[in-house]
Design an enzyme around this catalytic site. Structure first.
Site, PDB file in Angstrom:
ATOM      1  N   HIS A  60     -14.002 -64.012 -40.665  1.00  0.00           N
ATOM      2  CA  HIS A  60     -13.284 -62.480 -39.905  1.00  0.00           C
ATOM      3  C   HIS A  60     -13.076 -61.964 -41.661  1.00  0.00           C
ATOM      4  O   HIS A  60     -12.429 -61.002 -42.141  1.00  0.00           O
ATOM      5  CB  HIS A  60     -11.742 -62.996 -40.281  1.00  0.00           C
ATOM      6  CG  HIS A  60     -12.135 -64.029 -38.797  1.00  0.00           C
ATOM      7  ND1 HIS A  60     -12.032 -62.989 -37.647  1.00  0.00           N
ATOM      8  CD2 HIS A  60     -11.906 -64.586 -38.034  1.00  0.00           C
ATOM      9  CE1 HIS A  60     -11.829 -63.696 -36.500  1.00  0.00           C
ATOM     10  NE2 HIS A  60     -11.568 -65.116 -36.506  1.00  0.00           N
ATOM     11  N   CYS A  61     -13.947 -62.429 -42.435  1.00  0.00           N
ATOM     12  CA  CYS A  61     -14.062 -61.538 -43.668  1.00  0.00           C
ATOM     13  C   CYS A  61     -15.175 -60.933 -44.167  1.00  0.00           C
ATOM     14  O   CYS A  61     -15.918 -60.909 -43.664  1.00  0.00           O
ATOM     15  CB  CYS A  61     -13.887 -62.880 -45.058  1.00  0.00           C
ATOM     16  SG  CYS A  61     -13.951 -62.226 -46.414  1.00  0.00           S
ATOM     17  N   SER A  62     -14.331 -59.033 -44.766  1.00  0.00           N
ATOM     18  CA  SER A  62     -16.080 -58.043 -44.779  1.00  0.00           C
ATOM     19  C   SER A  62     -16.581 -58.831 -45.931  1.00  0.00           C
ATOM     20  O   SER A  62     -18.414 -58.898 -45.295  1.00  0.00           O
ATOM     21  CB  SER A  62     -15.239 -57.188 -44.828  1.00  0.00           C
ATOM     22  OG  SER A  62     -14.161 -56.862 -46.695  1.00  0.00           O
TER      23      SER A  62
END
Length: 116
Positions: free
Chosen positions: A11-13
């Site tokens: 979920h982390c870019s």
């Protein structure tokens, strides 16, 4: 042949960018989704050793849990901070890439080049 691992939050870019960077360089790392797979004290201690940093440097101080658990308190010990990461893995800085006895926090993504 070198073996790579990536402590990854999909979920982390920044974490997704690190995984893409590794793929672009022909590296298929073992992906460890640390939010799903419980971390062990020994794993965190090993990461700290490979990174060459103290536990505070792998804490995400912008997370709600950081404030709620009062982790900024300088009286908190290393075992207490590690226990907080185990109980609340969102506190672990990401992404962390490991190759052999070395590791980097891949922020910015170009830091991954240090492992090649």
């Amino acid at each position: 042949m070198k073996t790579y691992s990536l402590y990854h939050n999909p979920h982390c870019s920044k974490s997704r960018a690190a995984l893409a960077w590794l793929h672009e360089h022909g590296i298929e790392p073992q992906v460890i989704e640390y939010l799903q797979e419980p971390l062990l004290v020994s794993t965190i201690e090993e990461l700290l050793n490979k990174l060459g940093v103290g536990v505070r440097e792998i804490l995400r101080d912008n997370e709600t849990e950081y404030a709620e658990l009062q982790l900024a308190d300088p009286q908190k010990t290393t075992p207490e901070l590690i226990a907080a990461i185990i109980a609340h893995p969102i506190l672990l800085q990401r992404p962390i890439a490991v190759c052999g006895n070395r590791a980097v926090i891949a922020r910015p993504t170009e830091k991954l080049g240090e492992l090649l």
